[in-house]
Design an enzyme around this catalytic site. Structure first.
Site, PDB file in Angstrom:
ATOM      1  N   LYS A 116       0.818  -1.226   0.000  1.00 23.17           N
ATOM      2  CA  LYS A 116       0.000   0.000   0.000  1.00 23.17           C
ATOM      3  C   LYS A 116       0.844   1.264   0.000  1.00 23.17           C
ATOM      4  CE  LYS A 116      -3.314  -2.814  -0.017  1.00 23.17           C
ATOM      5  NZ  LYS A 116      -3.600  -3.314  -1.375  1.00 23.17           N
ATOM      6  N   GLU A 200      -2.646   7.913   7.787  1.00 25.39           N
ATOM      7  CA  GLU A 200      -3.485   8.758   6.924  1.00 25.39           C
ATOM      8  C   GLU A 200      -4.457   9.549   7.785  1.00 25.39           C
ATOM      9  OE1 GLU A 200      -4.111   5.911   2.954  1.00 25.39           O
ATOM     10  OE2 GLU A 200      -5.715   6.149   4.415  1.00 25.39           O
ATOM     11  N   HIS A 235     -15.968  -4.826   6.674  1.00 25.28           N
ATOM     12  CA  HIS A 235     -15.186  -4.900   5.438  1.00 25.28           C
ATOM     13  C   HIS A 235     -15.635  -6.014   4.512  1.00 25.28           C
ATOM     14  CE1 HIS A 235     -12.781  -1.879   7.254  1.00 25.28           C
ATOM     15  NE2 HIS A 235     -12.531  -2.663   8.281  1.00 25.28           N
ATOM     16  N   ARG A 292      -7.347  -8.035  -9.605  1.00 24.83           N
ATOM     17  CA  ARG A 292      -8.084  -9.278  -9.884  1.00 24.83           C
ATOM     18  C   ARG A 292      -9.492  -8.900 -10.336  1.00 24.83           C
ATOM     19  NH1 ARG A 292      -8.792  -8.024  -4.552  1.00 24.83           N
ATOM     20  NH2 ARG A 292     -10.960  -8.025  -3.883  1.00 24.83           N
TER      21      ARG A 292
END
Ligand code: MV4
Length: 502
Positions: A116, A200, A235, A292
């Site tokens: 990331k 962040e 999630h 993907r």
């Protein structure tokens, strides 16, 4: 030239890929674990090869075994589906080293987008907006604190090797910062073998909106519009829809441009998804890129009319994209509901087991991508997704009505499902108004967990009674015909229970 594809996956996505292979005149090879011996993808493929025992590590994650089967079955290519090895760099490399085609992007693109922090740095260079925050965290504690103050609390600590919600930690005050950082690092080390953590600004009440990308190996990159994925629990996405009810035409065009820039920055090839967070003021920020095919790809297929699996296979064969950006239109509105064998009333614990009865919804604008059938045993070893229910209609309001009608028809007995929970979502005011964000389920959970409405319960009882009656007649060859007239027993029992509650 691809003539035979090994599908290195199971369940609904394996069936879905095999379908496109058959339509393309390609042979398909299914691989299965002992728990999936009687699974639908095994039946639908042209060949089926055993991988090993049920646990994923001994079957669907076993790179050596999958490549060995690809060689023995003389497959030319391997489609990884989603999950399992679909974003595993070693798998992609080993396939190519074996002289086979990996239906997906380069190993370099998988690696870059899998880390990331690397992805953030590449996006920054490409001019794609990222969430305000850091690249590498500084060493000293004072500098880390100063940086957090500069970003502004609350901040989100994220594992660089994480993703999809794994390895995230919210920090609301400076007092929590260093202890949280230590815990985040140790969790990342244990979970991913990489303790790198970045910081962040925490975006309040963001939307999770992603753009579908398709790129060939000749420099052509197009987008196939967005998917709103904010209805998710821990999630795990539950509902996805396209178009998003939140963004405007201008924002859509700006996000699409950035999604294409993100794909170009890693020389992307094949199907990919660029995820953004969009805040309440409609500022959007790159979140991550999934290298993907996604679970929710069917809603994009429905509004654009493009078969994404066929496009993937053609790109992997070296073909030029069959469509240009101006050929791709977003027509009507599509909604997908993920149907899980789980028990919402019991904290959504998985509910695997024997499917005693299943009636899939049909009719205009309804698609189900599934793999369950009457008598099939949903295994305990894997994700409890039974199917995806995808509906399309000219407008969002009609698509919601169609989803409710399809859910009403969707009958599954033998395992608990989240169908009533999804039905409640379709009835929720915030959802119907299109006024929701990633906090929607948490903010409405009590209402969404309301028990089924009374008559639905009676309907279930009526169906069970009708089923028992059918079994009864089968065994005793009794003829209810005269006594019950030619009424359907389902209706008779429904009426019985509706007027004489037990
Ligand atoms: C965030 C965020 C808010 N602020 N990052 C979720 C999984 C992964 N895709 C990244 N995610 C988020 N990252 C910042 N800086 C909100 C999410 C998020 C989310 C977070 C907690 C609970 C549910 C969520 C659903 C979607 C996105």
């Amino acid at each position: 030239m691809i003539k035979k594809v090994l599908v290195a996956n199971r369940g609904e996505i394996a069936v879905r890929i095999i379908r496109s292979c058959r339509e393309m005149g390609l042979k398909s090879v299914a691989v299965y674990s002992d728990a999936d011996r009687s699974s639908m993808h095994v039946r639908y493929a042209d060949e089926a090869w055993r991988l090993g025992p049920a646990p994923s590590t001994e079957s669907y994650l076993n790179i050596d075994k999958i490549i060995q089967v690809a060689k023995e079955s003389k497959a030319d290519a391997i489609h990884p589906g989603y999950g399992f090895l679909s974003e595993n760099t070693e798998f992609a490399n080993r396939i190519r080293e074996a002289g086979l085609i990996f239906i997906g992007p380069s190993a370099e693109a998988i690696t870059a987008m899998g880390d990331k922090m690397t992805a953030r740095e590449m996006m920054k260079k490409a001019g794609v907006p990222i969430v305000p925050g850091t690249d590498q965290l500084p060493e000293s504690e004072d500098e880390i604190k100063a940086l957090a103050r500069k970003i502004g609390y609350p901040v989100m600590l994220k594992a660089s090797a994480g993703g999809g919600g794994k390895g995230m930690r919210l920090v609301k005050t400076e007092k929590e910062l260093l202890p949280s950082l230590l815990r985040a690092r140790s969790e990342a080390r244990n979970a991913f073998g990489n303790e790198a953590v970045y910081m962040e600004k925490y975006l309040l009440e963001p939307h999770h909106i992603e753009f579908q990308i398709m790129a060939d190996n000749h420099g052509n990159v197009v987008h196939l519009f967005e998917r709103e994925c904010s209805v998710q629990r821990r999630h795990q996405k539950v509902i996805e829809e396209t178009p998003s009810p939140f963004i405007t035409e201008e924002i859509r065009a700006a996000m699409a441009e950035q999604a294409i820039a993100a794909a170009k920055s890693v020389n992307y090839s094949g199907a990919g998804t660029v995820e953004f967070l969009v805040d309440k003021d409609r500022n959007f920020y790159f979140l991550e890129m999934n290298t993907r095919l996604q679970v929710e790809h069917p809603i994009t297929e429905r509004v654009t009319g493009i078969d994404l699996v066929k496009a993937q296979i053609k790109v992997a064969s070296g073909e030029v994209l069959a469509f240009k950006q101006e050929d791709i239109a977003q027509r009507g509105h599509a909604i997908e509901a993920r149907i899980y064998a789980e028990d919402p009333a019991n904290n959504f614990i998985p509910s695997p087991g024997l499917i005693r009865h299943i009636t899939q919804p049909l009719g205009l604008g309804v698609r189900t991508d599934g793999y369950a059938y009457e008598g099939y045993e949903i295994p305990v070893y894997y994700d409890p997704l039974i199917s995806k229910l995808i509906v399309w209609a000219p407008t969002r309001a009609e698509a919601i009505k169609r989803m409710k009608r399809a859910l009403y028809e969707y009958k599954i007995t033998g395992v608990k499902t989240n169908i009533p929970f999804v039905q409640r979502i379709m009835e929720a005011e915030a959802f119907v108004k299109g006024n929701y964000n990633t906090h929607f389920i948490d903010d409405n959970l009590e209402q969404l967990l309301q028990p089924e409405t009374e008559n639905t319960q009676y309907e279930d009882i009526a169906m069970i009674m009708a089923y028992l009656d059918f079994q009864n007649r089968q065994h005793k060859r009794m003829d209810f015909g005269q006594k019950a007239g030619n009424q359907s027993n389902w209706k008779n029992f429904g009426r019985l229970f509706r007027h004489n509650p037990y």
